[in-house]
Scaffold this active site. Sequence first.
Site: not given
Ligand code: CAA
Length: 380
Positions: A156, A341, A364
Amino acid sequence: MNFDLTDNQKLVRDMVRDFAEKELKEKAVEIDKTQEFPWDILKKMAELGLLGIVVPEEYGGAGMDFISLAIAVEEISRACASTGVIVAVNNSLTAYPIEHWGNEDQKKKYLPLLCKGEKIGAFGLTEPNAGSDAGSIESTARLEGDYYILNGTKRFITNGGEAGIFVVFALTNKELKHKGISAFIVEDGSEGFSKGKHEELMGIRATANCELIFEDCKVPKENLLGEEGMGFKIALGTIDVSRIDIGAQAVGISQGALEEAIKYSKERKQFGKPICEFEFIQGMIADMATKINAARLLVLRAAYIKDKGEKRFSLESAMAKWYASEVAVDVTRQSCQVHGGYGYTKDYPVERMFRDSKIMELYEGTSEIQKIVIARSLLR
Ligand code: CAA
């Protein structure tokens, strides 16, 4: 508190609105049908500085602020959602991480290409088994001599089929899980890199969405972005920025759909008068306009906070992205409803806008992921 745009921001808005009216509205209909990537439009946008809006001028960018970037993405998406996200991905998912985490050589080599539209950028994070759970990617990268050897599949990928520069995430240390993820700049044409299945999407159909396949792909070791193990922070820090632009894209689609509803409701007569004189229609128009304004304020506020230099703005960008996405789906549905429609036919752009809006709630980070980010920020 001052809600006025600066003179420069107003100039950006007027210039992009004018360009979108003249060059994009018709094109949007055509590329929705053909799925053709709008290279001709992108070249013109590069000349206007729209492919590197926040990139400093010394690297070929326009050196503007994140509010200007959001305004530009909104105005482009008001006419064409496909072009809106292509530009957003180039600016905030590719140029931004290179500008923010890259070293001087990387910035000098890649940013001018992205800003001039010589190459378009893409962001390779999502995998077949790692979407919402971005920290569970399985792609790997091992250092051998002067190269990292990448293996894995990305899924994707917006712009993927046409992009020339990719920011790609892979595990350099599997044991460390998300702390073992690293980021790389990968060029199209690298040995062992190919493009896979092209996705036929419901909306944003001209975005060359495809799979990326890495089979012992050789990436020069100087293309590591930041340091080994920094990849997950780079990915999430980048997405925080990009969610502002997806919010802006959603506001643009919504604004376009509202304008179509207003126009149609004044032209269409039923029961002997224009349908805009009926209170059910007026109610929908009031509902749409108010929600769009609320969404726009959230988007601009998130951009303002980023411009102020705050290190973490995950809360504000997730709120903007979530709310604006839901508004886009709701507003485009209501605009179709106003069209009756006719709104279900390809004779009116709202049919496309309705299809384009759905992806807002998915990419995202889904709406559910935005709520997780918001709740975690508040409960921390
Ligand atoms: N900035 C920097 N660091 C961050 C952060 C941020 N926004 N959010 C979390 N972190 C860090 C945390 O501090 C943590 O650090 P440590 O391990 O050092 O403590 C680490 O990252 C892990 O954090 P979490 O435990 O919160 O992570 P998680 O595994 O529970 O996941 C989540 C968090 C918010 C669910 C994340 O995985 C997420 O945002 N998932 C969605 C993915 C996404 O948005 N994908 C989009 C793909 S791109 C796209 O879609 C483009 C397109 O087509 C246009």
